[in-house]
Design an enzyme around this catalytic site. Structure first.
Site, PDB file in Angstrom:
ATOM      1  N   TYR A 150      -1.989   0.850  10.491  1.00 55.69           N
ATOM      2  CA  TYR A 150      -2.180   0.102   9.246  1.00 55.69           C
ATOM      3  C   TYR A 150      -0.918   0.164   8.390  1.00 55.69           C
ATOM      4  CZ  TYR A 150      -3.620  -0.775   4.425  1.00 55.69           C
ATOM      5  OH  TYR A 150      -3.686  -1.232   3.136  1.00 55.69           O
ATOM      6  N   THR A 171       0.798  -1.228   0.000  1.00 57.50           N
ATOM      7  CA  THR A 171       0.000   0.000   0.000  1.00 57.50           C
ATOM      8  C   THR A 171       0.831   1.279   0.000  1.00 57.50           C
ATOM      9  OG1 THR A 171      -1.612   1.254   1.360  1.00 57.50           O
ATOM     10  CG2 THR A 171      -0.084  -0.174   2.519  1.00 57.50           C
ATOM     11  N   ASP A 172       0.207   2.344  -0.460  1.00 57.33           N
ATOM     12  CA  ASP A 172       0.809   3.677  -0.396  1.00 57.33           C
ATOM     13  C   ASP A 172       0.948   4.160   1.043  1.00 57.33           C
ATOM     14  OD1 ASP A 172      -2.038   3.691  -0.316  1.00 57.33           O
ATOM     15  OD2 ASP A 172      -2.090   5.824  -0.801  1.00 57.33           O
TER      16      ASP A 172
END
Length: 297
Positions: free
Chosen positions: A124, A100-101
Site C-alpha cells: 500500500y 498517506t503517512d
C-alpha cells in the site's frame, strides 16, 4: 469555481461534497462516470464539467489485501494518478492529490518532514509513494500533494465507527498501544483540500489534526466521549496490546506523526484543531444523525 472530485463513495469524497457552496461547485465522479485508466475518458470528464481543479480522493486503501492484490493496488494508486496528472498538465488544471503517512517506514521518533526520504514497508505504502513520484514527474507545476493519516468520518468504514460497534457488542477489547500517529477528521481534511484547490497551493504538505495518540489512546477517547454523549450505554475494559500480539499481513509504521510546519504559511486560512476536539465534534454529528433518523420513524 468547478472542482472535480475523483471518488464518489469514500469518506473523504462524501465530506468534500458536503462543502459545496454557491462559489465552489463540487462534482464527485466514480467508476461509472470516469475510467481512470483511459486518458481520453478523463479528459472528457474534465471538459464536460468545465473543471478548474481536480481533487483525487480515490485510492486503493485495503492495506492488508494489497499485499496479495499487488497489481490492482499499483493500478489505482500509481497508474491512475499518472493518467490524471497527464490530463491536468495538458489542460493546465490544478490537481490536489491525497496521500498517506504509509510512505514512511515509521522508524523515526520525531515528526516526519515533507522532504524526508520515503521508505514504505508494504505494498500500500509503496503504491502510494510511486503515485506521488509519478504525479510530481508529470505535473509538478500544477500539483499539490497532501499526506494525511488515521482518517475517519460519519461516512464509510473507519476506526471510530468500528470501535463504536465493537464497544456495543464485546465484553472487552485489546487495542494496539505501540503504533503512534495523529487521528484526522475527514471534514477538516476536505476543507484543506478545497483550500489548496481554490488557492492554487503547490508542493507536498502534511495535514492531520493536532496532537498525537496511539490506537489505544484513540479507542479510550472514543469510548469516553461516546458514553458521555449517550452513544454507548456503558464502558467496557479496553486493554493495551503490542503489535507483535496482533499480527497482520501488512506491516504498519510504528511512528507516523507528520510535521505540519508548512500549514502556517501555505494553509493559513484553514484552522487546525486538536484531534480529541474533532472527535467530539464528529460524535455530536453522529448523535444528531441518529436522532434525526429516529424522528422520521
Amino acid at each position: 469555481m468547478n472542482i472535480l472530485v475523483i471518488g464518489k463513495k469514500g469518506q473523504l469524497a462524501w465530506e468534500l461534497k458536503q462543502q459545496a457552496t454557491s462559489a465552489v461547485n463540487i462534482f464527485c465522479v466514480g467508476r461509472d462516470d470516469i475510467d481512470l485508466f483511459d486518458v481520453d475518458s478523463i479528459a472528457k470528464a474534465l471538459i464536460r464539467n468545465s473543471v478548474d481543479a481536480v481533487i483525487n480522493a480515490c485510492a486503493y486503501t485495503a492495506v492488508d489485501l494489497a499485499e496479495t492484490d499487488v497489481d490492482r493496488a499499483f493500478l489505482l494508486n500509481a497508474t491512475a494518478v499518472e493518467n490524471l496528472a497527464k490530463v491536468c498538465s495538458n489542460n493546465n488544471i490544478a490537481i490536489v492529490h491525497v496521500s498517506t503517512d504509509f510512505v514512511f517506514d515509521g522508524n523515526k521518533n520525531t515528526p516526519y518532514l515533507v522532504n524526508d526520504v520515503k521508505s514504505p514497508v508494504g505494498v500500500y505504502g509503496e503504491s502510494k509513494s510511486q503515485g506521488e513520484d509519478l504525479l510530481q514527474a508529470t505535473s509538478a507545476e500544477n500539483s499539490c500533494i497532501i499526506r494525511t493519516s488515521w482518517v475517519y468520518s460519519l461516512q464509510g468504514n473507519n476506526f471510530v465507527k468500528t470501535m463504536l460497534k465493537l464497544m456495543a457488542e464485546k465484553p472487552a477489547l485489546g487495542i494496539i498501544s505501540d503504533q503512534i500517529g495523529s487521528p484526522t477528521y475527514a471534514k477538516n481534511l476536505a476543507s484543506t483540500c478545497i483550500y489548496a484547490a481554490v488557492n492554487n497551493v503547490k508542493g507536498i504538505h502534511h495535514w492531520t489534526d493536532l496532537g498525537v495518540a496511539s490506537w489505544y489512546d484513540f479507542a479510550v477517547a472514543i469510548q469516553e466521549l461516546a458514553v458521555e454523549k449517550g452513544l454507548l450505554n456503558k464502558a467496557i475494559p479496553i486493554n493495551p496490546i503490542q503489535t507483535k500480539d496482533y499480527l497482520t499481513p501488512a506491516k504498519r509504521p510504528s511512528y507516523s506523526v507528520l510535521d505540519k510546519s508548512s500549514l502556517k504559511t501555505d494553509f493559513s486560512g484553514v484552522e487546525q484543531v486538536h484531534w480529541r476536539k474533532q472527535l467530539s465534534l464528529m460524535l455530536d454529528e453522529l448523535l444528531n444523525l441518529q436522532k434525526s433518523k429516529l424522528d422520521k420513524l
